[in-house]
Design a protein around this motif. Structure first.
Motif, PDB file in Angstrom:
ATOM      1  N   SER A   2      -0.169 -26.101 -23.101  1.00  0.00           N
ATOM      2  CA  SER A   2       0.646 -24.765 -23.463  1.00  0.00           C
ATOM      3  C   SER A   2      -0.216 -23.614 -23.787  1.00  0.00           C
ATOM      4  N   HIS A   3       0.336 -22.269 -23.716  1.00  0.00           N
ATOM      5  CA  HIS A   3      -0.422 -20.935 -23.870  1.00  0.00           C
ATOM      6  C   HIS A   3      -0.414 -21.030 -25.256  1.00  0.00           C
ATOM      7  N   THR A   4      -1.668 -20.319 -25.586  1.00  0.00           N
ATOM      8  CA  THR A   4      -1.845 -19.930 -27.100  1.00  0.00           C
ATOM      9  C   THR A   4      -1.491 -18.742 -27.602  1.00  0.00           C
ATOM     10  N   THR A  23       7.061 -20.849 -30.558  1.00  0.00           N
ATOM     11  CA  THR A  23       6.623 -22.547 -30.811  1.00  0.00           C
ATOM     12  C   THR A  23       7.908 -23.409 -30.438  1.00  0.00           C
ATOM     13  N   GLU A  28       1.877 -22.360 -28.480  1.00  0.00           N
ATOM     14  CA  GLU A  28       1.112 -22.859 -29.454  1.00  0.00           C
ATOM     15  C   GLU A  28       0.639 -21.604 -30.344  1.00  0.00           C
ATOM     16  N   ILE A  30      -1.882 -20.192 -32.425  1.00  0.00           N
ATOM     17  CA  ILE A  30      -3.089 -20.445 -33.066  1.00  0.00           C
ATOM     18  C   ILE A  30      -3.615 -19.528 -34.129  1.00  0.00           C
ATOM     19  N   PRO A  48      -6.986 -15.906 -27.608  1.00  0.00           N
ATOM     20  CA  PRO A  48      -5.592 -16.427 -27.298  1.00  0.00           C
ATOM     21  C   PRO A  48      -5.095 -15.928 -26.003  1.00  0.00           C
ATOM     22  N   ASP A  49      -4.249 -16.828 -25.206  1.00  0.00           N
ATOM     23  CA  ASP A  49      -3.671 -16.437 -24.066  1.00  0.00           C
ATOM     24  C   ASP A  49      -2.760 -15.123 -24.203  1.00  0.00           C
TER      25      ASP A  49
END
Lengths: 120, 145, 629
Positions: A2-4, A23, A28, A30, A48-49
């Motif tokens: 999953s993307h952060t 979520t 995710e 973070i 993060p992404d």
């Protein structure tokens, strides 16, 4: 995988809501930031992404934070979370490197659409 | 004492003639002001004046009634509203705004030397007679469409 | 969404912000110049607004939004934080405090902040969008992209954002960013700065130089979402990238305004112009002073306001003329005739109030044409004409006026019938042998003449022409008629673009001043020994290779003709293709003139179209140029 996501907003309320939306869609979260300064620091630290960025925050606003983040990482994917009547600021943020925006009040679907576009 | 209807009239002099118009058709009375000639229209028309940003056609009461002006009169313009049109009537001087009991106004009559066609009634003010002008008759040829 | 949990979060966090507000209001009271306090208050309001909006608490959102706007103005220095303002803010915060509690318990709908909102409005303005102070001023019209030569790979692109989306400017900026990723983007119209304006509607164009295919480019632009259309290459150019964008912009970027407001505004502008004229005249006596400077400034500003207000009121004529074809069709059907109506120049714009006024007279002319001008189909065929009658309305601009031509190909007016009737009723003298077009117009314009029914059907001229002509003249316009038996009748109406204010030339004869609308002034020249000539016994003026009959304004207005100097100023009047020379004693200059309504005496001469009030407060007559050429 999953993307952060890093969620930046000075209101706990907004951070909670955005985190919940993301979520529940499988992202995710973070990290969270309450000020522009924190946003820049956490971006560099967490890579993060995706970043969601409020415009009005204490200690460096969202636009300056976008500018710093994108200067450090031209590939950074920042989604602006703005309020009504802030078009001029949003355009400025886009010119500084933000990739998309949502306007409060937003529907969860709007946020997810924008996130999908930003992440390609 | 009987209940007598009362009419309010504005009494003024035009040359040597004492005349009156119903207060109901009188909008206001103003002092003479600069006037712009209107060429080509009847010579009873004085011209155009500007009262507080509004244009008004002014008619010379002396010519209208065929009475030479009295040089001692300072002049006044009575602003009238007749048959939906507004115009000014230049008179010699104002006398009074009076309430005339209806029984003090004779029926259609006239005074010696006055064209009966322009007289609606004859009234009395402080024992002197005045003619209540028939504005309709007088002004229709000048201001009528 | 878990509403209860968010409501609790909203409440606790809003309370915190209200606390912060109260703290900073205290700080502001002690130090009204404190930027820190203003910024903190602004942020708190902004945050409350955002949260309340997410919760759907409309009333709380509204109050926080308006308070934020006011604080934004204070932040920008537009509004000063004085005692009254701080008191108002304190009140707003108290109301908000109460509102937050109510809203969180589900009572937002019952809240009423109108009392405090009203007062916030007086400081901010009710329509404020909260636009950031970096984006001042209205959006200006996009400049057309220059047409300089470009490389083969260069293409114009036109993009419109889906109407109704939030922040179309931001969406446009995203689209532009995408395009920039594929090639060199130039000539963005309107400029990227415009994207920041609240009024921007999301229609824009640009040129791009790229190797990528159109499809790739379009896909990239559409990838930002909410894009309505993307036009690339010739298609974009044929619409004209800038012009296309402008048209779309005009279509979307509008608000509805009650016409009465525009009328009131126009009327105030009229009064303002008169007052300005007076001010400028008074200030001229104080050369070099501050008064003169201020008056000059007011003069320019009034000009701009006037131009803007007039522009606001301009409306294309089709908005009223579009109902004509139907009316013509219906009437023709009723009469068993075939008639087509073509409207040319429907895009010509005139003042809305004028448009409302000219609709009926023009419709009247059309009805007359259908009823009396156009012959029944059989007669037409016999006369060698197409069975279907043809009506044309042609609109065009001519200097400061609009020309409306109403033309039919019917039987034309039978001058003999009209002349006989005119003689009979004494409208013309017996010695008049022929009705020229001008005389015909005069006769038809006589009150009551054309309403006589006897000659109606045979004369082919219809009824009520006098009413039409009177109306056109009352609007400050003029009318001409051309008619040929068997060929048809043409009415040429000339009208000012606006009813209320126009530019005029002030001329003096003896001690009287007259107003000549600039719409009919071709030029001014000097009449003197060298330029005057006598042609066919008429005093004339030789202007270049043209001989113009002169008219002395003194004769027109009936002033003494003696003492006429050989050198006099001369106004060349031009109405359509007719020109003449008007001699005056002096030209005083140009002025904006406001037409004033008044009840005129009967028998006003034809050469008077109306009256106005000059800068010094004196009334003056406006000349009807059409009656003088």
């Amino acid at each position: 995988m999953s993307h952060t996501v890093l969620v930046c907003d000075d209101a706990i309320f907004m951070r909670t809501m955005i985190s919940d939306i993301l979520t529940s869609a499988g992202f995710e979260v973070i990290g969270e930031a309450e000020t522009g300064v924190q946003a820049v620091e956490k971006y560099q630290q967490l890579k993060p992404d995706l970043v969601t960025m409020d415009i009005v925050m204490p200690d460096m606003g969202g636009i300056d934070a976008v500018r710093e983040i994108c200067q450090g990482d031209p590939e950074a994917k920042v989604l602006m979370c703005s309020a009504m009547g802030q078009q001029a600021l949003v355009v400025e943020a886009i010119q500084a490197g933000a990739k998309d925006f949502v306007v409060k009040p937003f529907q969860p679907s709007r946020v997810l659409e924008a996130v999908q576009r930003v992440l390609g | 004492m009987t209940n007598v209807a009362v009419e309010r009239v504005l009494v003024f002099e035009v040359g040597d003639l004492v005349c009156a118009v119903p207060a109901g058709v009188t909008r206001e009375v103003i002092s003479p002001v600069a006037i712009t000639r209107l060429p080509g229209v009847s010579d009873v028309v004085d011209g155009l004046i500007n009262i507080r940003g509004t244009l008004l056609t002014v008619i010379d009461g002396h010519r209208l009634l065929g009475r030479p002006a009295n040089p001692d009169h300072e002049g006044a313009i009575v602003v009238l509203e007749v048959f939906d049109r507004v115009c000014g009537l230049r008179v010699g001087r104002l006398v009074d705004l009076v309430a005339v009991p209806a029984d003090a106004v004779d029926g259609r009559d006239t005074l010696p030397g006055v064209d009966p066609g322009i007289v609606k009634a004859v009234g009395r003010h402080q024992d002197s007679p005045f003619v209540l002008l028939d504005l309709e008759e007088l002004l229709r040829p000048v201001m009528g469409t | 969404m878990d509403h209860g949990r968010y409501a609790a979060l909203f409440l606790s966090e809003s309370r915190e912000h209200i606390g912060a507000c109260n703290q900073h209001l205290g700080l502001l009271e002690r130090d009204p110049g404190s930027q820190e306090a203003v910024h903190a208050l602004f942020r708190a309001m902004h945050t409350i607004k955002g949260m309340a909006a997410m919760m759907g608490y409309a009333h709380v959102t509204e109050l926080a939004h308006r308070s934020e706007n006011l604080l934004d103005l204070v932040r920008a220095g537009t509004v000063t934080a004085d005692v009254a303002l701080i008191r108002l803010l304190t009140e707003a915060v108290d109301e908000l405090d109460r509102g937050i509690e109510e809203a969180a318990t589900g009572h937002d709908q019952a809240l009423d902040f109108s009392y405090v909102l009203e007062r916030l409005d007086t400081l901010v303005g009710p329509e404020s969008t909260g636009a950031s102070p970096q984006a001042p001023g209205p959006a200006s019209a996009p400049e057309p992209a220059p047409r300089r030569p470009r490389g083969d790979r260069s293409r114009p692109v036109r993009v419109t954002v889906r109407p109704g989306v939030m922040m179309p400017g931001a969406r446009a900026a995203l689209a532009l960013n995408q395009a920039s990723g594929l090639g060199e983007v130039t000539d963005v119209t309107p400029g990227a700065q415009e994207f920041q304006q609240e009024g921007f509607d999301g229609a824009f164009s640009f040129w791009i130089e790229t190797d990528r295919a159109d499809e790739v480019l379009e896909e990239a632009i559409r990838s930002v979402g909410d894009i309505d259309s993307v036009t690339i290459g010739d298609a974009a150019r044929s619409q004209g990238p800038a012009a296309g964008g402008d048209a779309v912009q005009r279509a979307h970027n509008t608000i509805r305004v009650d016409l009465r407001r525009l009328d009131a505004l126009m009327s105030h502008v009229g009064e303002l112009v008169v007052a300005r004229n007076r001010l400028v005249e008074l200030a001229a006596g104080y050369a070099g002073t501050e008064l003169e400077e201020v008056s000059g400034r007011i003069n320019r500003l009034v000009n701009e306001v006037q131009a803007e207000v007039i522009a606001t009121r301009m409306t294309p004529v089709w908005q009223v003329f579009d109902r004509f074809p139907r009316a013509v069709r219906d009437l023709a059907r009723e009469l068993g005739k075939q008639v087509s109506l073509t409207i040319e120049g429907g895009d010509i714009e005139v003042d809305r109030s004028l448009l409302d006024e000219i609709g009926d007279p023009i419709l009247h002319l059309l009805r007359n044409a259908v009823d009396h001008g156009i012959e029944p189909g059989a007669d037409r065929l016999q006369a060698g004409k197409p069975e279907e009658g043809r009506l044309v309305i042609r609109c065009s601009r001519e200097r400061d006026s609009i020309v409306v031509i109403v033309e039919d190909d019917g039987r034309g007016i039978d001058r003999d019938v009209v002349l006989a009737k005119a003689r009979e009723t004494g409208v013309v003298d017996d010695e008049v042998e022929e009705l020229t077009d001008a005389l015909l117009l005069q006769v038809l314009g006589r009150s009551g003449f054309s309403t006589a029914t006897k000659v109606t059907s045979v004369s082919g001229r219809g009824v009520g022409i006098d009413v039409v002509l009177t109306k056109i003249r009352a609007l400050g316009g003029s009318a001409e008629i051309q008619s040929q038996v068997g060929r048809g009748t043409t009415f040429i109406l000339r009208l000012p673009l606006t009813l209320v204010i126009f530019r005029a030339l002030l001329a003096r004869v003896c001690d009287e001043r007259y107003v000549v609308p600039m719409a009919f002034v071709a030029e001014t020249v000097e009449y003197n020994k060298a330029t005057r000539a006598e042609v066919h016994g008429r005093d004339s003026l030789v202007l270049r290779d043209e001989v113009l009959a002169t008219t002395d304004l003194r004769d027109i207005v009936g002033l003494d003709g003696a003492d006429r100097s050989m050198r006099r100023p001369c106004v060349i009047l031009e109405v359509g293709n007719r020109r003449s020379a008007l001699l005056v004693d002096a030209l005083i200059g140009q002025q904006e003139v406001v037409v004033e309504q008044f009840d005129p005496p009967s028998g006003m001469p034809r050469w008077v179209s109306g009256a106005t009030i000059l800068a010094d407060g004196t009334p003056a007559l406006i000349l009807d140029a059409a009656a003088l050429v």
